[in-house]
Design a protein around this motif. Structure first.
Motif, PDB file in Angstrom:
ATOM      1  N   THR A  85     -11.264   7.997   0.848  1.00 23.57           N
ATOM      2  CA  THR A  85      -9.855   7.716   0.557  1.00 23.57           C
ATOM      3  C   THR A  85      -8.975   8.957   0.682  1.00 23.57           C
ATOM      4  N   THR A  86      -9.582  10.105   0.951  1.00 25.64           N
ATOM      5  CA  THR A  86      -8.764  11.296   1.180  1.00 25.64           C
ATOM      6  C   THR A  86      -8.256  11.357   2.613  1.00 25.64           C
ATOM      7  N   TRP A  87      -8.584  10.339   3.415  1.00 27.34           N
ATOM      8  CA  TRP A  87      -8.076  10.225   4.784  1.00 27.34           C
ATOM      9  C   TRP A  87      -7.191   8.984   4.889  1.00 27.34           C
ATOM     10  N   LEU A  88      -6.159   9.070   5.690  1.00 23.28           N
ATOM     11  CA  LEU A  88      -5.294   7.935   5.972  1.00 23.28           C
ATOM     12  C   LEU A  88      -5.667   7.375   7.335  1.00 23.28           C
ATOM     13  N   ALA A  89      -6.233   6.169   7.338  1.00 22.47           N
ATOM     14  CA  ALA A  89      -6.647   5.514   8.580  1.00 22.47           C
ATOM     15  C   ALA A  89      -6.474   4.017   8.412  1.00 22.47           C
ATOM     16  N   GLY A  90      -6.121   3.342   9.512  1.00 21.67           N
ATOM     17  CA  GLY A  90      -5.962   1.899   9.478  1.00 21.67           C
ATOM     18  C   GLY A  90      -4.657   1.471   8.821  1.00 21.67           C
ATOM     19  N   PRO A  91      -4.540   0.201   8.420  1.00 26.19           N
ATOM     20  CA  PRO A  91      -3.325  -0.291   7.773  1.00 26.19           C
ATOM     21  C   PRO A  91      -3.040   0.481   6.482  1.00 26.19           C
ATOM     22  N   GLN A  92      -1.779   0.799   6.254  1.00 28.62           N
ATOM     23  CA  GLN A  92      -1.416   1.632   5.120  1.00 28.62           C
ATOM     24  C   GLN A  92      -0.756   0.824   4.004  1.00 28.62           C
ATOM     25  N   PHE A  93      -1.127   1.180   2.766  1.00 32.46           N
ATOM     26  CA  PHE A  93      -0.624   0.512   1.578  1.00 32.46           C
ATOM     27  C   PHE A  93      -0.051   1.543   0.608  1.00 32.46           C
ATOM     28  N   VAL A  94       0.813   1.101  -0.268  1.00 32.49           N
ATOM     29  CA  VAL A  94       1.421   1.986  -1.259  1.00 32.49           C
ATOM     30  C   VAL A  94       0.326   2.535  -2.173  1.00 32.49           C
ATOM     31  N   PRO A  95       0.304   3.837  -2.422  1.00 35.43           N
ATOM     32  CA  PRO A  95      -0.725   4.397  -3.312  1.00 35.43           C
ATOM     33  C   PRO A  95      -0.517   3.922  -4.746  1.00 35.43           C
ATOM     34  N   ASP A  96      -1.629   3.892  -5.501  1.00 31.39           N
ATOM     35  CA  ASP A  96      -1.548   3.425  -6.886  1.00 31.39           C
ATOM     36  C   ASP A  96      -1.360   4.554  -7.886  1.00 31.39           C
ATOM     37  N   GLY A  97      -1.282   5.793  -7.395  1.00 33.14           N
ATOM     38  CA  GLY A  97      -1.087   6.929  -8.281  1.00 33.14           C
ATOM     39  C   GLY A  97      -2.359   7.427  -8.925  1.00 33.14           C
ATOM     40  N   ASN A  98      -3.481   6.816  -8.636  1.00 36.09           N
ATOM     41  CA  ASN A  98      -4.749   7.217  -9.249  1.00 36.09           C
ATOM     42  C   ASN A  98      -5.827   7.460  -8.199  1.00 36.09           C
ATOM     43  N   GLY A  99      -5.375   7.766  -6.978  1.00 39.96           N
ATOM     44  CA  GLY A  99      -6.323   8.046  -5.913  1.00 39.96           C
ATOM     45  C   GLY A  99      -6.686   6.846  -5.074  1.00 39.96           C
ATOM     46  N   GLY A 100      -6.163   5.674  -5.421  1.00 37.24           N
ATOM     47  CA  GLY A 100      -6.429   4.474  -4.643  1.00 37.24           C
ATOM     48  C   GLY A 100      -5.140   3.896  -4.088  1.00 37.24           C
ATOM     49  N   PHE A 101      -5.169   2.610  -3.762  1.00 36.63           N
ATOM     50  CA  PHE A 101      -4.025   1.985  -3.117  1.00 36.63           C
ATOM     51  C   PHE A 101      -3.771   0.605  -3.718  1.00 36.63           C
ATOM     52  N   THR A 102      -2.509   0.200  -3.714  1.00 32.13           N
ATOM     53  CA  THR A 102      -2.134  -1.140  -4.132  1.00 32.13           C
ATOM     54  C   THR A 102      -2.304  -2.089  -2.945  1.00 32.13           C
ATOM     55  N   SER A 103      -1.903  -3.324  -3.140  1.00 33.39           N
ATOM     56  CA  SER A 103      -1.960  -4.295  -2.040  1.00 33.39           C
ATOM     57  C   SER A 103      -0.626  -4.406  -1.309  1.00 33.39           C
ATOM     58  N   THR A 104       0.314  -3.531  -1.636  1.00 36.38           N
ATOM     59  CA  THR A 104       1.643  -3.569  -1.028  1.00 36.38           C
ATOM     60  C   THR A 104       1.654  -2.792   0.277  1.00 36.38           C
ATOM     61  N   PRO A 105       1.933  -3.437   1.403  1.00 36.50           N
ATOM     62  CA  PRO A 105       1.948  -2.720   2.686  1.00 36.50           C
ATOM     63  C   PRO A 105       3.102  -1.717   2.770  1.00 36.50           C
ATOM     64  N   VAL A 106       2.918  -0.724   3.597  1.00 28.33           N
ATOM     65  CA  VAL A 106       3.989   0.213   3.930  1.00 28.33           C
ATOM     66  C   VAL A 106       4.392  -0.059   5.381  1.00 28.33           C
TER      67      VAL A 106
END
Length: 530
Positions: free
Chosen positions: A330-351
């Motif tokens: 998760t320290t790399w950005l690859a593929g479809p992007q989502f809004v980060p959750d602030g805790n090192g992961g991602f939400t289900s909200t697309p960017v």
């Protein structure tokens, strides 16, 4: 991002701190009665020049020499933008010359730091400290000088050993093996004189970013692990011995969360840090977000500044992040992007791309667009090529004026030491028991994997160690060092439509002496092949 006390201690610029770029330091730059430090505050300001010099170039030109010359990072042009005279593709294809800007900058940076250390050794001897205080301060300065020499040893190999100030005559090139022995002897002599990492938070804050016994042990482990590369005999049992010396201090331990090590507020509270370079938004150097982030995601991550969109990793390197459950992926950005959750992961909200309903999708494949060399083109689609790194997590307080990160950059940490020990055992050293635990390579690797939440290994080979180090230490400026030791520095990773070829000459395992330095000092000898 650190307290002001740390930054003031380590980063105050003394007059002429980086002006001494050549080995033939002019006599007028000596301290005389008129400018000799008179107070402890003056002295500490002079001492700070060692550290301000270190931070000034480590995270950009030094990092580029160690990283852009490998599969770990690439900085392609985009329709001519970011070509910068071809310096990044020269690193990628191993076609640099003695006139490459990073080759000159880092030579001068390292010797600028060494000159400052040599000058401060003279000052310290004359300042009027008690014998005990003088010994402590001399040890700190000599340890930093040894660190600068390690950088030179690793990058250039055969370099002058300059220990006097002012410099007399023209310092001659010394064999790499001699430089190696000098660094080793200095570090061994300093071991009893440097402080150890403490359980006291205030003490650790004061020591943070400065040499300790842990730095000596970890740097000696690096020397011994690469001993055959540096012109010596194999020293794998000594790697294990130094790793165990680090572990003997219970104040070093793996941090529970991998991401915490690299956050903008990292600092003395990180348990596994052995030596780090402090940065804030006013200290030049830490530009990972500026160069390595994906511009169209700035609002999703809570800031809005101009970034370059340029730097990424290669598909081959990213492919190593293939372990189930591994947080490090998760320290790399690859593929479809989502809004980060602030805790090192991602939400289900697309960017989405600006002013569209198209989700941002980062393509790991870098497809070149000839005839411009190592050029991706500069459309939205091609801007989205190349996996981006958020290991040094984007600083939400980043400002347009500097575009700098507040994340400190670790140089040596416990995870690296454990992996060095595992590798040394696989190369022939004996496993040792720490506490009640027999530390086999598999045990050590699984300590690192478990912390990252990755699937545990059932076996580990020497070849597998290179991938373990890639996953754990990406973008920490050790990839070139590792590839050379494993005999893989000349491995080529062709890009689609590539019209250029890597120079696979093994002499490029060393960088050349800069042309201007050869002209200034006739006693210097160029490295073979250049």
């Amino acid at each position: 991002m650190k307290s002001k006390a740390i930054l003031l201690t380590l980063s105050i610029l003394a007059g002429g701190a980086y002006s001494c770029k050549k080995l033939d330091v002019p006599v007028e730059s000596q301290f005389v009665a008129g400018n000799f430090p008179k107070t402890l505050s003056d002295y500490n300001a002079s001492l700070g020049a060692i550290y301000s010099n270190l931070s000034s170039q480590f995270a950009v030109p030094y990092w580029r020499m160690q990283t852009l010359s490998t599969d770990e990072a690439i900085l392609p042009a985009r329709d001519g933008n970011f070509d910068d005279g071809g310096q990044y593709r020269q690193l990628h294809y191993h076609t640099w010359t003695p006139d490459h800007p990073n080759v000159l900058t880092i030579w001068q940076w390292a010797y600028g730091g060494i000159t400052t250390c040599n000058r401060l050794l003279n000052i310290t001897n004359s300042f009027g400290f008690s014998d005990a205080e003088k010994a402590n301060r001399l040890a700190e300065i000599r340890a930093m000088r040894a660190l600068y020499y390690f950088f030179l040893l690793d990058l250039y190999g055969n370099v002058p050993l300059v220990t006097d100030y002012p410099v007399t005559g023209s310092p001659a090139t010394q064999p790499r093996a001699s430089v190696y022995k000098f660094i080793e002897s200095e570090l061994l002599a300093l071991t009893p004189k440097l402080p150890a990492k403490s359980s006291n938070a205030a003490t650790n804050t004061q020591q943070y970013g400065r040499p300790t016994k842990g730095l000596v042990y970890a740097l000696l482990a690096k020397l011994y692990l690469n001993s055959e590369v540096y012109g010596g005999a194999a020293r794998y049992p000594d790697v294990v011995r130094m790793a165990d010396s680090v572990q003997a201090n219970p104040n070093y331990s793996l941090d529970a969360r991998y991401r915490d090590i690299f956050l903008p507020n990292n600092g003395p509270q990180i348990k596994e840090t052995i030596f780090a370079i402090p940065y804030d938004q006013q200290i030049p150097g830490n530009q990972f977000t500026r160069f390595g982030f994906f511009y169209y995601l700035v609002n999703a991550y809570g800031f809005n500044v101009g970034l370059s969109i340029a730097m990424s990793t290669t598909p081959e390197f990213y492919a190593r992040f293939n372990l189930p459950g591994d947080f490090r992926t998760t320290t790399w950005l690859a593929g479809p992007q989502f809004v980060p959750d602030g805790n090192g992961g991602f939400t289900s909200t697309p960017v989405y791309y600006p002013n569209t309903t198209t989700q941002i999708n980062i393509n790991p494949v870098l497809t070149l667009v000839p005839p411009k060399p190592m050029d991706l083109g500069n459309t939205i689609a091609t801007q989205s090529e190349g996996v981006r790194s958020i290991k040094y997590y984007p600083d939400p307080t980043i400002i347009q004026a500097t575009r700098l990160n507040g994340n400190d950059v670790p140089v040596l940490r416990l995870a690296d030491v454990l992996l060095m020990k595992a590798e040394a055992i696989l190369r022939g050293a004996s496993a040792t028991t720490v506490g009640s635990e027999l530390q086999t390579p598999l045990v050590l690797v699984n300590k690192i994997r478990a912390r990252a939440g990755a699937q545990l290994a059932t076996s580990i080979t020497l070849d597998g160690m290179l991938d373990e180090r890639a996953r754990e230490l990406s973008w920490e400026a050790w990839r070139r060092n590792d590839l050379i030791r494993f005999g893989q520095f000349e491995t080529e990773y062709p890009l689609p439509n590539d019209v250029l070829k890597m120079d696979k000459s093994t002499f490029r395992r060393l960088y050349p002496v800069p042309t201007i330095e050869l002209r200034l000092n006739s006693a210097l000898q160029q490295n073979t092949g250049y």
